[in-house]
Design a protein around this motif. Structure first.
Motif, PDB file in Angstrom:
ATOM      1  N   HIS A   1      -5.916   9.013 -12.532  1.00  0.00           N
ATOM      2  CA  HIS A   1      -6.323  10.550 -11.798  1.00  0.00           C
ATOM      3  C   HIS A   1      -5.728  10.406 -10.492  1.00  0.00           C
ATOM      4  O   HIS A   1      -6.461  11.249  -9.591  1.00  0.00           O
ATOM      5  N   LEU A   2      -4.449  10.261 -10.050  1.00  0.00           N
ATOM      6  CA  LEU A   2      -3.713  10.394  -9.075  1.00  0.00           C
ATOM      7  C   LEU A   2      -3.549  11.882  -8.564  1.00  0.00           C
ATOM      8  O   LEU A   2      -2.976  12.647  -9.522  1.00  0.00           O
ATOM      9  N   LYS A   3      -3.757  12.091  -7.343  1.00  0.00           N
ATOM     10  CA  LYS A   3      -3.631  13.529  -6.890  1.00  0.00           C
ATOM     11  C   LYS A   3      -2.889  13.209  -5.553  1.00  0.00           C
ATOM     12  O   LYS A   3      -3.010  12.077  -4.777  1.00  0.00           O
ATOM     13  N   ASN A   4      -2.354  14.227  -5.017  1.00  0.00           N
ATOM     14  CA  ASN A   4      -1.541  14.137  -3.643  1.00  0.00           C
ATOM     15  C   ASN A   4      -2.303  13.827  -2.566  1.00  0.00           C
ATOM     16  O   ASN A   4      -3.577  14.122  -2.479  1.00  0.00           O
ATOM     17  N   GLY A   5      -1.982  12.672  -1.705  1.00  0.00           N
ATOM     18  CA  GLY A   5      -2.702  12.225  -0.887  1.00  0.00           C
ATOM     19  C   GLY A   5      -3.649  10.725  -1.142  1.00  0.00           C
ATOM     20  O   GLY A   5      -4.021  10.173  -0.190  1.00  0.00           O
ATOM     21  N   ASP A   6      -3.485  10.659  -2.326  1.00  0.00           N
ATOM     22  CA  ASP A   6      -4.485   9.287  -2.769  1.00  0.00           C
ATOM     23  C   ASP A   6      -3.495   8.082  -2.286  1.00  0.00           C
ATOM     24  O   ASP A   6      -2.231   8.041  -2.405  1.00  0.00           O
ATOM     25  N   GLU A   7      -4.308   6.997  -1.866  1.00  0.00           N
ATOM     26  CA  GLU A   7      -3.777   5.751  -1.534  1.00  0.00           C
ATOM     27  C   GLU A   7      -4.014   4.892  -2.707  1.00  0.00           C
ATOM     28  O   GLU A   7      -4.963   4.652  -3.275  1.00  0.00           O
ATOM     29  N   VAL A   8      -2.955   3.919  -2.705  1.00  0.00           N
ATOM     30  CA  VAL A   8      -3.149   3.002  -4.041  1.00  0.00           C
ATOM     31  C   VAL A   8      -2.549   1.580  -3.541  1.00  0.00           C
ATOM     32  O   VAL A   8      -1.795   1.499  -2.609  1.00  0.00           O
ATOM     33  N   ILE A   9      -2.968   0.640  -4.288  1.00  0.00           N
ATOM     34  CA  ILE A   9      -2.329  -0.656  -4.001  1.00  0.00           C
ATOM     35  C   ILE A   9      -1.229  -0.726  -5.221  1.00  0.00           C
ATOM     36  O   ILE A   9      -1.636  -0.381  -6.454  1.00  0.00           O
ATOM     37  N   ALA A  10       0.030  -0.837  -4.795  1.00  0.00           N
ATOM     38  CA  ALA A  10       1.091  -0.841  -5.851  1.00  0.00           C
ATOM     39  C   ALA A  10       1.850  -1.836  -5.832  1.00  0.00           C
ATOM     40  O   ALA A  10       1.746  -2.833  -4.942  1.00  0.00           O
ATOM     41  N   LEU A  11       2.675  -2.039  -6.890  1.00  0.00           N
ATOM     42  CA  LEU A  11       3.546  -3.289  -7.185  1.00  0.00           C
ATOM     43  C   LEU A  11       4.895  -2.493  -7.467  1.00  0.00           C
ATOM     44  O   LEU A  11       4.930  -1.760  -8.137  1.00  0.00           O
ATOM     45  N   THR A  12       5.960  -3.183  -7.158  1.00  0.00           N
ATOM     46  CA  THR A  12       7.274  -3.035  -7.653  1.00  0.00           C
ATOM     47  C   THR A  12       7.958  -4.370  -7.467  1.00  0.00           C
ATOM     48  O   THR A  12       7.499  -5.362  -7.415  1.00  0.00           O
ATOM     49  N   SER A  13       9.185  -4.402  -8.010  1.00  0.00           N
ATOM     50  CA  SER A  13      10.141  -5.574  -7.928  1.00  0.00           C
ATOM     51  C   SER A  13      11.279  -5.519  -6.893  1.00  0.00           C
ATOM     52  O   SER A  13      11.500  -4.304  -6.440  1.00  0.00           O
ATOM     53  N   LYS A  14      11.841  -6.658  -6.389  1.00  0.00           N
ATOM     54  CA  LYS A  14      12.853  -6.394  -5.745  1.00  0.00           C
ATOM     55  C   LYS A  14      13.958  -5.483  -5.883  1.00  0.00           C
ATOM     56  O   LYS A  14      14.419  -5.279  -7.065  1.00  0.00           O
TER      57      LYS A  14
ATOM     58  N   ILE B   1       0.908  -1.185   0.039  1.00  0.00           N
ATOM     59  CA  ILE B   1       0.018  -0.192  -0.059  1.00  0.00           C
ATOM     60  C   ILE B   1       0.824   1.199  -0.044  1.00  0.00           C
ATOM     61  O   ILE B   1       1.938   1.221   0.913  1.00  0.00           O
ATOM     62  N   ALA B   2       0.653   2.259  -0.888  1.00  0.00           N
ATOM     63  CA  ALA B   2       1.387   3.424  -1.017  1.00  0.00           C
ATOM     64  C   ALA B   2       0.441   4.556  -0.913  1.00  0.00           C
ATOM     65  O   ALA B   2      -0.703   4.698  -1.373  1.00  0.00           O
ATOM     66  N   LYS B   3       1.055   5.807  -0.724  1.00  0.00           N
ATOM     67  CA  LYS B   3       0.525   7.168  -0.766  1.00  0.00           C
ATOM     68  C   LYS B   3       1.334   7.818  -1.956  1.00  0.00           C
ATOM     69  O   LYS B   3       2.417   7.882  -2.209  1.00  0.00           O
ATOM     70  N   PHE B   4       0.381   8.518  -2.638  1.00  0.00           N
ATOM     71  CA  PHE B   4       0.840   8.943  -3.729  1.00  0.00           C
ATOM     72  C   PHE B   4       0.929  10.704  -3.518  1.00  0.00           C
ATOM     73  O   PHE B   4       0.317  11.299  -2.875  1.00  0.00           O
ATOM     74  N   GLU B   5       2.425  11.014  -3.507  1.00  0.00           N
ATOM     75  CA  GLU B   5       2.660  12.566  -3.075  1.00  0.00           C
ATOM     76  C   GLU B   5       3.755  12.876  -3.849  1.00  0.00           C
ATOM     77  O   GLU B   5       4.837  12.294  -4.349  1.00  0.00           O
ATOM     78  N   ASP B   6       3.611  14.223  -4.575  1.00  0.00           N
ATOM     79  CA  ASP B   6       4.584  14.900  -5.363  1.00  0.00           C
ATOM     80  C   ASP B   6       5.189  14.171  -6.609  1.00  0.00           C
ATOM     81  O   ASP B   6       6.234  13.914  -6.647  1.00  0.00           O
ATOM     82  N   GLY B   7       4.172  13.265  -7.326  1.00  0.00           N
ATOM     83  CA  GLY B   7       4.833  12.512  -8.465  1.00  0.00           C
ATOM     84  C   GLY B   7       5.362  11.198  -8.075  1.00  0.00           C
ATOM     85  O   GLY B   7       5.902  10.393  -8.746  1.00  0.00           O
ATOM     86  N   LYS B   8       5.269  10.894  -6.721  1.00  0.00           N
ATOM     87  CA  LYS B   8       6.000   9.268  -6.352  1.00  0.00           C
ATOM     88  C   LYS B   8       5.029   8.789  -5.530  1.00  0.00           C
ATOM     89  O   LYS B   8       4.003   9.272  -4.875  1.00  0.00           O
ATOM     90  N   LEU B   9       5.377   7.643  -5.379  1.00  0.00           N
ATOM     91  CA  LEU B   9       4.563   6.382  -4.270  1.00  0.00           C
ATOM     92  C   LEU B   9       5.348   6.385  -3.228  1.00  0.00           C
ATOM     93  O   LEU B   9       6.669   6.074  -3.271  1.00  0.00           O
TER      94      LEU B   9
END
Length: 135
Positions: free
Chosen positions: A97-110, A70-78
């Motif tokens: 349509h992400l804006k600052n403060g939005d929360e998402v389920i995110a994926l990354t790799s090791k 789980i991540a929060k979108f702020e200033d162009g980053k998660l």
């Protein structure tokens, strides 16, 4: 694309978050909307097929192991709950349509520097626990 076209060249490589780094040591631009819709992760192995008519088609050969959080979108980053930031594809920001403060389920790799969004959520980051990906 006409499936009867002749393949001019095939290049394999690794997706770096924006581009494919070819095994031939060249960078190949991956369209951001394709990367976003396909939920490509850093480390995914791709093949680029260039056809004689000029069409360029990417296909995924091997997926990197995804890490879900789980991540929060702020200033162009998660940002994850450990306050670690991840770069995010601009097409992902536009699509969700992400804006600052939005929360998402995110994926990354090791060891990934980039993350993508699986889905948007509405609960507070402090109210959720980190999700683990269990293939």
């Amino acid at each position: 694309m006409n499936t009867n076209q002749t393949i001019y060249k095939e290049i394999e490589g690794i997706f770096d978050g924006l581009n494919m780094r070819g095994d031939d040591n060249h960078l190949y631009k991956v369209q951001s909307n394709y990367a976003s819709k396909s939920k490509l992760l850093e480390g995914d192995r791709l093949i680029l097929r260039i056809y004689t008519n000029g069409d360029m088609i990417y296909k995924v050969l091997e997926l990197a192991i995804p890490i879900k959080f789980i991540a929060k979108f702020e200033d162009g980053k998660l940002w994850n709950k450990e306050n670690q930031s991840f770069l995010v594809n601009p097409s992902v920001v536009t699509y969700f349509h992400l804006k600052n403060g939005d929360e998402v389920i995110a994926l990354t790799s090791k060891n990934g520097r980039w993350a993508t969004v699986e889905s948007a959520i509405g609960a507070s980051l402090n109210e959720k626990e980190e999700l683990q990906y269990d293939p």
